[in-house]
Scaffold this motif. Structure first.
Motif, PDB file in Angstrom:
ATOM      1  N   ASN A 133       0.790  -1.229   0.000  1.00 23.17           N
ATOM      2  CA  ASN A 133       0.000   0.000   0.000  1.00 23.17           C
ATOM      3  C   ASN A 133       0.824   1.282   0.000  1.00 23.17           C
ATOM      4  O   ASN A 133       0.315   2.326  -0.393  1.00 23.17           O
ATOM      5  N   ASN A 134       2.059   1.212   0.498  1.00 23.87           N
ATOM      6  CA  ASN A 134       2.806   2.455   0.686  1.00 23.87           C
ATOM      7  C   ASN A 134       4.097   2.552  -0.099  1.00 23.87           C
ATOM      8  O   ASN A 134       4.760   3.581  -0.051  1.00 23.87           O
ATOM      9  N   LEU A 135       4.469   1.494  -0.790  1.00 25.23           N
ATOM     10  CA  LEU A 135       5.725   1.554  -1.550  1.00 25.23           C
ATOM     11  C   LEU A 135       5.481   1.171  -3.013  1.00 25.23           C
ATOM     12  O   LEU A 135       6.082   0.228  -3.535  1.00 25.23           O
ATOM     13  N   PRO A 136       4.605   1.918  -3.701  1.00 26.20           N
ATOM     14  CA  PRO A 136       4.302   1.557  -5.089  1.00 26.20           C
ATOM     15  C   PRO A 136       5.547   1.629  -5.972  1.00 26.20           C
ATOM     16  O   PRO A 136       6.341   2.561  -5.842  1.00 26.20           O
ATOM     17  N   GLY A 137       5.717   0.632  -6.812  1.00 26.69           N
ATOM     18  CA  GLY A 137       6.827   0.636  -7.770  1.00 26.69           C
ATOM     19  C   GLY A 137       8.162   0.215  -7.190  1.00 26.69           C
ATOM     20  O   GLY A 137       9.138   0.083  -7.911  1.00 26.69           O
ATOM     21  N   VAL A 140      11.929  -4.897  -3.877  1.00 31.00           N
ATOM     22  CA  VAL A 140      12.702  -5.311  -2.705  1.00 31.00           C
ATOM     23  C   VAL A 140      13.864  -6.168  -3.196  1.00 31.00           C
ATOM     24  O   VAL A 140      13.665  -7.205  -3.837  1.00 31.00           O
ATOM     25  N   LEU A 141      15.079  -5.717  -2.908  1.00 34.37           N
ATOM     26  CA  LEU A 141      16.278  -6.406  -3.396  1.00 34.37           C
ATOM     27  C   LEU A 141      16.834  -7.365  -2.357  1.00 34.37           C
ATOM     28  O   LEU A 141      17.622  -8.271  -2.673  1.00 34.37           O
ATOM     29  N   GLY A 142      16.456  -7.133  -1.093  1.00 33.15           N
ATOM     30  CA  GLY A 142      16.952  -7.993  -0.021  1.00 33.15           C
ATOM     31  C   GLY A 142      16.382  -7.543   1.306  1.00 33.15           C
ATOM     32  O   GLY A 142      15.623  -6.563   1.366  1.00 33.15           O
ATOM     33  N   PHE A 143      16.717  -8.252   2.367  1.00 32.37           N
ATOM     34  CA  PHE A 143      16.273  -7.814   3.700  1.00 32.37           C
ATOM     35  C   PHE A 143      17.212  -8.345   4.764  1.00 32.37           C
ATOM     36  O   PHE A 143      17.991  -9.286   4.537  1.00 32.37           O
ATOM     37  N   THR A 144      17.149  -7.697   5.927  1.00 33.41           N
ATOM     38  CA  THR A 144      17.907  -8.111   7.107  1.00 33.41           C
ATOM     39  C   THR A 144      16.923  -8.085   8.263  1.00 33.41           C
ATOM     40  O   THR A 144      16.322  -7.042   8.529  1.00 33.41           O
ATOM     41  N   GLY A 145      16.750  -9.215   8.943  1.00 36.06           N
ATOM     42  CA  GLY A 145      15.756  -9.230  10.017  1.00 36.06           C
ATOM     43  C   GLY A 145      16.243  -9.976  11.242  1.00 36.06           C
ATOM     44  O   GLY A 145      16.886 -11.028  11.135  1.00 36.06           O
ATOM     45  N   ALA A 146      15.961  -9.411  12.412  1.00 38.54           N
ATOM     46  CA  ALA A 146      16.137 -10.137  13.682  1.00 38.54           C
ATOM     47  C   ALA A 146      14.728 -10.475  14.121  1.00 38.54           C
ATOM     48  O   ALA A 146      14.029  -9.648  14.695  1.00 38.54           O
ATOM     49  N   LEU A 147      14.288 -11.678  13.777  1.00 40.01           N
ATOM     50  CA  LEU A 147      12.860 -11.993  13.791  1.00 40.01           C
ATOM     51  C   LEU A 147      12.489 -13.083  14.790  1.00 40.01           C
ATOM     52  O   LEU A 147      11.322 -13.428  14.906  1.00 40.01           O
ATOM     53  N   ASP A 277      15.183  -0.728  -4.233  1.00 45.33           N
ATOM     54  CA  ASP A 277      15.793   0.065  -5.301  1.00 45.33           C
ATOM     55  C   ASP A 277      15.452   1.551  -5.160  1.00 45.33           C
ATOM     56  O   ASP A 277      16.320   2.403  -5.246  1.00 45.33           O
ATOM     57  N   LEU A 278      14.199   1.890  -4.898  1.00 47.94           N
ATOM     58  CA  LEU A 278      13.792   3.295  -4.935  1.00 47.94           C
ATOM     59  C   LEU A 278      13.773   3.969  -3.564  1.00 47.94           C
ATOM     60  O   LEU A 278      13.803   5.190  -3.468  1.00 47.94           O
ATOM     61  N   MET A 279      13.680   3.171  -2.503  1.00 49.30           N
ATOM     62  CA  MET A 279      13.517   3.756  -1.166  1.00 49.30           C
ATOM     63  C   MET A 279      14.696   3.445  -0.262  1.00 49.30           C
ATOM     64  O   MET A 279      14.590   3.588   0.965  1.00 49.30           O
ATOM     65  N   GLY A 280      15.820   3.022  -0.833  1.00 46.31           N
ATOM     66  CA  GLY A 280      16.968   2.677   0.012  1.00 46.31           C
ATOM     67  C   GLY A 280      16.560   1.611   1.014  1.00 46.31           C
ATOM     68  O   GLY A 280      15.816   0.693   0.678  1.00 46.31           O
ATOM     69  N   THR A 281      17.026   1.777   2.243  1.00 52.78           N
ATOM     70  CA  THR A 281      16.656   0.805   3.278  1.00 52.78           C
ATOM     71  C   THR A 281      15.573   1.405   4.152  1.00 52.78           C
ATOM     72  O   THR A 281      15.686   2.522   4.642  1.00 52.78           O
ATOM     73  N   VAL A 282      14.504   0.638   4.310  1.00 57.74           N
ATOM     74  CA  VAL A 282      13.349   1.108   5.081  1.00 57.74           C
ATOM     75  C   VAL A 282      12.926  -0.052   5.964  1.00 57.74           C
ATOM     76  O   VAL A 282      13.087  -1.211   5.584  1.00 57.74           O
ATOM     77  N   GLY A 283      12.420   0.256   7.172  1.00 58.69           N
ATOM     78  CA  GLY A 283      12.184  -0.869   8.082  1.00 58.69           C
ATOM     79  C   GLY A 283      10.953  -0.770   8.944  1.00 58.69           C
ATOM     80  O   GLY A 283      10.230   0.232   8.948  1.00 58.69           O
ATOM     81  N   THR A 284      10.730  -1.858   9.680  1.00 59.39           N
ATOM     82  CA  THR A 284       9.631  -1.959  10.637  1.00 59.39           C
ATOM     83  C   THR A 284      10.195  -2.507  11.938  1.00 59.39           C
ATOM     84  O   THR A 284      10.979  -3.453  11.915  1.00 59.39           O
TER      85      THR A 284
END
Ligand SMILES: NC(=O)c1ccc[n+]([C@@H]2O[C@H](COP(=O)([O-])OP(=O)(O)OC[C@H]3O[C@@H](n4cnc5c(N)ncnc54)[C@H](OP(=O)(O)O)[C@@H]3O)[C@@H](O)[C@H]2O)c1
Length: 309
Positions: A133-137, A140-147, A277-284
């Motif tokens: 809903n919030n990151l149109p276009g 996601v190239l990868g992720f890092t998570g402590a889950l 690609d377009l938003m650099g690194t963004v997280g939750t």
């Protein structure tokens, strides 16, 4: 968790007039087309999920059964039974997303129904809906998570001089460890979450078995205490990255500076960074989530589905 979800629906009814028309577990069933209250007493269980769906005739099915990390069943079959009856489906169970996401997504598309799963990885904190809903276009190239919460509680116990077994018992007393704590300690939970994230956000088409995995079982108190004296810590991390040879997924206990943002989510808190690609690194980040936050994730999916109808 089903009860927490039912309570939330009840509390939010003035703003969101949803009705629960049926509840079905292994030990009991209740159906009432005018709506059930959250403290409903279940009658005898119907013989099958199929029979339940035929009788209850819901528009949306919330599949909230126990995780089977090895196969994702019987949740996958429950979801298919709901699709076959033209129901939209929400699940909090990461098994189906980690094992059969691409197939289920295609079946939902062909059936013209929605399929949502916000609670599967971050206990309800927005990940999938944020991207949708919030990151149109955005790609996601990868992720890092402590889950994985249990591993964090265990590492903290090791830092306090306790043994691995004592740390696991602490996590079990907190109600966060699986009955078979090896699922957390050996990295299977983190691998299932990595597979689910990669399947949905990166179209990876993998299962947890495809994730390169090494847990924290061999970690000792001495090692963690030595690292702590250097202001470092150990975190069980799920990583994905796009390489020229495809998507690489890895779960590993990594040594990080205590000030590293990924190490900052301690205890039962979780953090996920998406590399895009377009938003650099963004997280939750989700600080000490519990069953009510998981229920909220299911509720947010329900609201999102209702909006799309
Ligand atoms: N709790 C959390 O905070 C949390 C966080 C993130 C994700 N999740 C996921 O959410 C799901 C539910 O979690 P939970 O903690 O509520 O699990 P739970 O305590 O194990 O409850 C699962 C429910 O599913 C029912 N069930 C299991 N197998 C069934 C079957 N074959 N047919 C019909 N009903 C069946 C059980 O019924 P009986 O009682 O009759 O056996 C029970 O009511 C799990 O997949 C979990 O991994 C939970």
């Amino acid at each position: 968790m089903g009860r927490a979800f039912a309570l939330l629906i009840q509390r939010q009814r003035a703003a969101f007039p949803f009705r629960i028309v049926g509840v079905h577990t292994r030990h009991g069933t209740a159906i009432h087309s005018a709506g059930l209250s959250a403290d409903v007493t279940l009658g005898p269980a119907l013989a099958s999920v199929e029979e339940f769906l035929e009788r209850a005739r819901p528009e949306v099915v919330a599949e909230l059964t126990t995780l089977n990390p090895e196969s994702g069943e019987p949740a996958i079959s429950h979801i298919r039974a709901a699709f076959a009856r033209h129901c939209h489906v929400i699940t909090a169970n990461k098994g189906p997303i980690a094992h059969a996401y691409a197939a289920l997504k295609e079946e939902a598309r062909r059936g013209g129904v929605e399929f949502r799963f916000e609670s599967t990885v971050m206990d309800g904190a927005p990940v999938f809906n944020m991207v949708r809903n919030n990151l149109p276009g955005v790609k996601v190239l990868g992720f890092t998570g402590a889950l994985n919460s249990t591993s964090k509680v265990v590492v903290d116990a090791l830092r306090r001089g306790k043994s691995m077994e004592e740390g696991i018992r602490e996590a079990q007393r907190m109600g966060i460890a699986e009955a078979d704590a090896g699922f957390d300690i050996d990295g299977w939970d983190s691998a299932a979450k990595a597979a689910a994230l990669a399947n949905v956000l990166m179209d990876a088409r993998v299962t947890p078995q495809n994730v390169e995995r090494r847990g924290i079982r061999r970690l000792t108190s001495e090692r963690v205490r030595k690292l702590a004296s250097e202001r470092k810590t150990v975190v069980l991390i799920s990583r994905a990255r796009t390489t020229p040879n495809g998507i690489r997924l890895r779960v590993r206990a990594e040594v990080l500076d205590e000030t590293d943002i990924v190490a900052s989510a301690t205890g039962t808190s979780n953090i996920l960074l998406l590399h895009t690609d377009l938003m650099g690194t963004v997280g939750t980040v989700s600080i000490s989530p519990g069953v009510h936050q998981t229920a909220y994730g299911v509720f947010s999916d329900l609201v999102d589905i209702a909006k799309s109808l």
